[in-house]
Design an enzyme around this catalytic site. Structure first.
Site, PDB file in Angstrom:
ATOM      1  N   CYS A  49      41.322 131.469 -44.181  1.00 27.35           N
ATOM      2  CA  CYS A  49      40.969 131.672 -43.024  1.00 27.35           C
ATOM      3  C   CYS A  49      40.425 133.355 -43.026  1.00 27.35           C
ATOM      4  CB  CYS A  49      41.904 131.548 -41.688  1.00 27.35           C
ATOM      5  SG  CYS A  49      42.032 130.050 -40.916  1.00 27.35           S
TER       6      CYS A  49
ATOM      7  N   CYS B 203      42.269 136.652 -35.920  1.00 29.44           N
ATOM      8  CA  CYS B 203      42.673 135.259 -35.869  1.00 29.44           C
ATOM      9  C   CYS B 203      42.319 134.865 -34.170  1.00 29.44           C
ATOM     10  CB  CYS B 203      44.019 135.075 -36.124  1.00 29.44           C
ATOM     11  SG  CYS B 203      44.617 135.794 -37.761  1.00 29.44           S
TER      12      CYS B 203
ATOM     13  N   HIS C  46      41.155 131.581 -32.543  1.00 33.31           N
ATOM     14  CA  HIS C  46      41.620 130.318 -32.635  1.00 33.31           C
ATOM     15  C   HIS C  46      42.913 130.789 -30.877  1.00 33.31           C
ATOM     16  CE1 HIS C  46      41.909 128.624 -36.199  1.00 33.31           C
ATOM     17  NE2 HIS C  46      42.387 129.658 -36.991  1.00 33.31           N
TER      18      HIS C  46
ATOM     19  N   ARG D 122      46.860 128.283 -45.647  1.00 31.11           N
ATOM     20  CA  ARG D 122      45.473 128.494 -44.483  1.00 31.11           C
ATOM     21  C   ARG D 122      45.760 129.747 -43.870  1.00 31.11           C
ATOM     22  NH1 ARG D 122      41.380 127.851 -43.201  1.00 31.11           N
ATOM     23  NH2 ARG D 122      40.511 126.377 -41.674  1.00 31.11           N
TER      24      ARG D 122
END
Lengths: 286, 140
Positions: free
Chosen positions: A247, A200, A204, A243
């Protein structure tokens, strides 16, 4: 020459010290400090994007990219999630077969409480997300569970988020069990997965506002505040964990279980990182 | 000065050792540059850039070997799924291998099984690596 030597030795020791510090702190129950993590995360983004006010991170990528923001503001003139909020309100207020309703399952009758989720539930000994609480409410009243990712559950969640707009996220970590769940979520966030070997954090944190093909990933700070979202790609409303699964598929990993322990803990960590920001869900995203 | 440079080099190597074994780095570099079947020298020894699964798949193409490789790939997939680190393409590779086996195309089945087993082995390695290395990505 002595100065050069000293500098080189100093730099070497500093390098080793930083590696050692990173490798030995924040990854155990004894050393993890959620508040220090949150402040470090905020500090990282404020240094990287000094022109962006902290409270604007609730707008995701639109806080960082002016062009995307312009398009998004036009979309928000006629919000695509508007009908979902209305439908969510109807569903929320519709009585179950036993005559009771969702209001009976939540504090303050379910109004203005989004900012307190996910939360550590002492009696269940686990993290409970808003969507999990909605389905637990249904089951407790003799109703069937809803699907986790979209449709009615997203609409009810959207309505509950809407009634909580501008409330400040205040996720609590009341004990060591909750802290262990936080640590597990933190580990998930930074763990590389899938054939593309990405976490992640790759997209991000390091990759925020950097093109991945034609997409600009949003910053993790403020990520959770606007969910559920009406995503243009989906053409409908979806939950945060929908979501998450997307991802993980994007990096060619088999997605983990929706509302399973891993995803609930990940949501707990991510929401704690956004403590202090306001609820602005539901939102619209590309 | 030489001592200092050596000290710096030695300290820098600590992070390199943590990141990957030098042989694995050399193997991966050679594999990326030349693909499979390429020979290279490392530490005085000659190695081939084939993965163990590819070596196994180079056996005689027959029903027994194809069945054995597919079973091995399925077992490895179960192993990677048990630690929740499966890759998305693997399941379909196993299906394709099975289909090729049923059609009597043993060579194709063995090659696909090798690929599937490699995916699972890498997923398991990724899981073990992540247990210690994830913390290095946290901003301080």
């Amino acid at each position: 020459m002595k100065i050069i030597k000293s500098l080189l030795v100093g730099a070497s020791l500093a390098l080793v010290a930083s590696i050692t510090q990173a490798a030995s702190s924040g990854n155990t129950l004894a050393s993890v400090d959620p508040e220090a993590d949150r402040l470090a995360m905020q500090s990282f983004f404020q240094k990287r994007f000094p022109q962006v006010p902290l409270d604007d991170y609730v707008n995701g990528i639109y806080s960082l990219d002016a062009g995307s923001r312009e398009q998004w503001e036009e979309i928000e003139e006629f919000p695509p999630y508007e009908f979902d909020i209305e439908e969510g309100e109807i569903l929320f207020n519709t009585a179950f077969a036993n005559g009771k309703s969702y209001a009976g399952c939540f504090a303050n009758a379910g109004i203005g409480i989004r900012q307190n989720f996910p939360r550590w539930d002492e009696s269940q000994g686990k993290i409970v997300t808003l969507e999990l609480a909605i389905n637990q409410c249904r089951e407790a009243n003799g109703e069937k569970k809803l699907g986790w990712k979209k449709g009615k559950i997203a609409q009810i969640s959207a309505y509950m988020a809407y009634t909580s707009r501008d409330n400040v996220f205040d996720v609590q970590i009341p004990n060591d069990e909750a802290k262990a769940a936080y640590l597990d979520g933190k580990q998930s966030f930074y763990t590389r997965r899938g054939q593309l070997n990405m976490s992640c954090a790759n997209c991000h944190i390091a990759g925020a506002n950097i093109l991945i093909r034609a997409d600009l990933p949003g910053p993790t700070l403020g990520h959770v505040t606007h969910f559920p979202v009406f995503r243009s790609k989906w053409g409908e409303l979806g939950t945060l964990q929908r979501r998450y699964g997307g991802c993980q598929k994007n990096v060619r990993g088999v997605p983990q279980k929706t509302q399973g322990e891993k995803f609930r803990n990940l949501e707990f960590f991510q929401t704690y990182m956004s403590n202090g920001l306001v609820v602005n869900g539901p939102g619209a995203r590309k | 000065m030489k001592k200092t440079i050596s000290l710096v080099a030695a300290l820098m190597m600590i992070s390199g050792v943590v990141a990957a074994h030098p042989f694995n780095e050399a193997f991966n570099e050679q594999r990326a540059m030349y693909g499979k079947g390429h020979s290279f020298t490392w530490d005085g020894q000659t190695y081939i850039t084939d993965h163990p699964e590819e070596v196994a798949a180079a056996a005689e193409a027959n029903a027994a070997n194809a069945t054995k490789l597919l079973a091995s790939a399925k077992a490895k997939y179960a192993e990677v799924m048990a630690v929740d680190f499966g890759w998305t393409l693997t399941k379909n590779l196993l299906k394709s291998s099975n289909k090729a086996l049923e059609a009597g195309d043993f060579r194709k089945s063995m090659n696909i099984s090798a690929q599937a087993e490699y995916h699972s082995r890498m997923g398991i390695a990724q899981y073990h690596q992540s247990q210690t290395e994830w913390i290095m990505a946290v901003p301080e």
